[in-house]
Design a protein around this motif. Structure first.
Motif, PDB file in Angstrom:
ATOM      1  N   ASN A   1       0.870  -0.898  -0.059  1.00  0.00           N
ATOM      2  CA  ASN A   1       0.288  -0.084   0.058  1.00  0.00           C
ATOM      3  C   ASN A   1       0.458   1.589   0.307  1.00  0.00           C
ATOM      4  O   ASN A   1       1.995   1.296   0.193  1.00  0.00           O
ATOM      5  N   GLY A   2       0.449   2.403  -0.384  1.00  0.00           N
ATOM      6  CA  GLY A   2       0.705   3.255  -0.299  1.00  0.00           C
ATOM      7  C   GLY A   2       1.574   3.716  -1.781  1.00  0.00           C
ATOM      8  O   GLY A   2       1.832   3.471  -2.693  1.00  0.00           O
TER       9      GLY A   2
ATOM     10  N   TRP B   1      -2.294   6.576  -6.777  1.00  0.00           N
ATOM     11  CA  TRP B   1      -2.404   7.797  -6.376  1.00  0.00           C
ATOM     12  C   TRP B   1      -4.075   7.227  -6.197  1.00  0.00           C
ATOM     13  O   TRP B   1      -4.945   7.659  -4.923  1.00  0.00           O
TER      14      TRP B   1
ATOM     15  N   LEU C   1      -4.197   5.459  -2.988  1.00  0.00           N
ATOM     16  CA  LEU C   1      -3.992   5.923  -2.022  1.00  0.00           C
ATOM     17  C   LEU C   1      -5.026   7.037  -1.767  1.00  0.00           C
ATOM     18  O   LEU C   1      -5.136   7.487  -0.443  1.00  0.00           O
TER      19      LEU C   1
ATOM     20  N   THR D   1      -5.329  15.348  -1.573  1.00  0.00           N
ATOM     21  CA  THR D   1      -4.498  13.988  -2.038  1.00  0.00           C
ATOM     22  C   THR D   1      -4.209  13.995  -2.746  1.00  0.00           C
ATOM     23  O   THR D   1      -3.194  13.791  -3.558  1.00  0.00           O
TER      24      THR D   1
ATOM     25  N   ILE E   1       1.171   5.032   3.177  1.00  0.00           N
ATOM     26  CA  ILE E   1       0.415   5.582   3.013  1.00  0.00           C
ATOM     27  C   ILE E   1       0.125   7.259   3.288  1.00  0.00           C
ATOM     28  O   ILE E   1      -0.720   8.039   2.366  1.00  0.00           O
TER      29      ILE E   1
END
Length: 362
Positions: A135-136, A235, A238, A275, A322
């Protein structure tokens, strides 16, 4: 140690990802596949690929290793008509004793990558494809992307560049995972959604090896999509992860609770907006609508985020990849993300402090 690993893998750098034997194997014979990590995601991948007939090995430890050796790796798919455990026979060991592989899925948490590195070198040959299912923002994010930071490290996840040195980026296939799963007991994984992976080369190419990887996964019951814009996909996920995972730790809420409450829903929207603004500053063009993501969140049910599950087990949280990596990129581009910074501070405080007993003055 990292330099020794790098030497073992150095010859891989010069190889074109189009020359991977994965693309030549597709449709001809089973692949040699190792899954490094036997948690929910790694267990799901290993079981499905083994059931599809591939030569699958797993790096596991402790009770999980013992369970796999004695009873096989067991998978329950709650979306199936007959949701009962299915046994997948895989080889399992605590160390990489399986020889050079065609494919290595690295399915440990992002903060566990550096501990896993010494075990990966014996598995990786000149044409091995390495697929991190983390993840991230990944450590290889700026490799092959062609922008102003091309070749640099993401310091939040790779502070001294050890990951870049140890795993040549041309061996890596980017991956975004949409698998809802959890481990109910050692060696038993339960999946609760239609498994889906998005795969892409760091250098934006639609390569034969990515096509072949998708072919393998599809035939193992995992929906797989090839893309030339893997960073867009990174993204999009994310946005959801950063907006909900730390918030779930702070509140203890499930995804359906977080998306249905007016107050937490507003926080999620704000984090997503911040984000997305950072991603766009780095050329990301995700085809995404925040309101659509919020609507999808309502359909996820009473599912605990992976970060909340880790918190409840007393395990480290994936805040670096993350969250901290997004803060790092925001600072490089001089983009203010105050709500995100505050949420990460709360989640980090929560992870370090147990609630104090309530004392009454009465």
């Amino acid at each position: 140690m990292a330099s020794a690993i790098r030497n073992a893998l150095e010859s891989a750098v010069a190889m074109s990802h189009d020359e991977s034997p994965v693309s030549k194997l597709a449709g001809s014979k089973p692949a040699r596949i190792c899954v490094a990590g036997s948690g929910a995601i790694g267990g799901t991948l290993a079981a499905r690929l083994a059931l599809a007939g591939h030569d699958v090995s797993v790096i596991a430890r402790g009770a999980t290793l013992e369970a796999i050796r004695s009873s096989g790796l067991r998978l329950v798919d709650t979306t199936a008509v007959n949701a009962t455990p299915v046994r997948a026979d895989v080889r399992a060991a605590e160390r990489a004793e399986f020889g050079v592989q065609d494919i290595v899925f690295v399915s440990v948490k992002a903060h566990g990558l550096q501990d896993m590195l010494p075990q990966l070198a014996p598995l990786i040959g000149e044409r091995t494809s390495v697929v991190p299912t983390i993840n991230g923002l990944p450590w290889w994010y700026f490799q092959g992307e062609g922008g102003r930071f091309d070749g640099e490290a993401v310091h939040a996840v790779d502070p001294d560049g050890a990951l870049l040195r140890a795993l040549p980026w041309r061996r890596v296939v980017g991956c975004v995972v949409y698998i809802a799963a959890h481990v109910t007991e050692p060696g038993l994984v339960v999946t609760t959604n239609a498994n889906r992976l998005i795969l892409g080369e760091p250098d934006h190419q639609l390569s034969p090896r990515v096509t072949a990887l998708c072919w393998y996964l599809e035939r193992a019951g995992i929906k797989a999509e090839a893309t030339a814009r893997i960073r867009d996909a990174i993204w999009i996920k994310l946005m959801a992860n950063l907006a909900t995972n730390p918030l779930s730790v702070v509140t203890g809420g499930t995804l359906s609770q977080l998306h249905s409450d007016e107050g937490t829903r507003a926080i999620i929207r704000t984090i997503m907006q911040e984000t997305l603004s950072v991603g766009r500053a780095y050329g990301v063009q995700p085809v995404v609508d925040i309101e659509q993501l919020l609507a999808q969140g309502l359909k996820l049910g009473a599912f605990k985020t992976s970060m909340l599950q880790d918190f409840e087990k007393g395990q480290p949280l994936e805040l670096a990849g993350i969250g901290d990596a997004v803060v790092e990129l925001a600072a490089r581009a001089d983009i203010p993300i105050p709500a995100t910074r505050q949420l990460l501070a709360l989640a980090r405080f929560r992870s370090r402090h147990e609630p104090s007993p309530v004392q009454s003055n009465v």
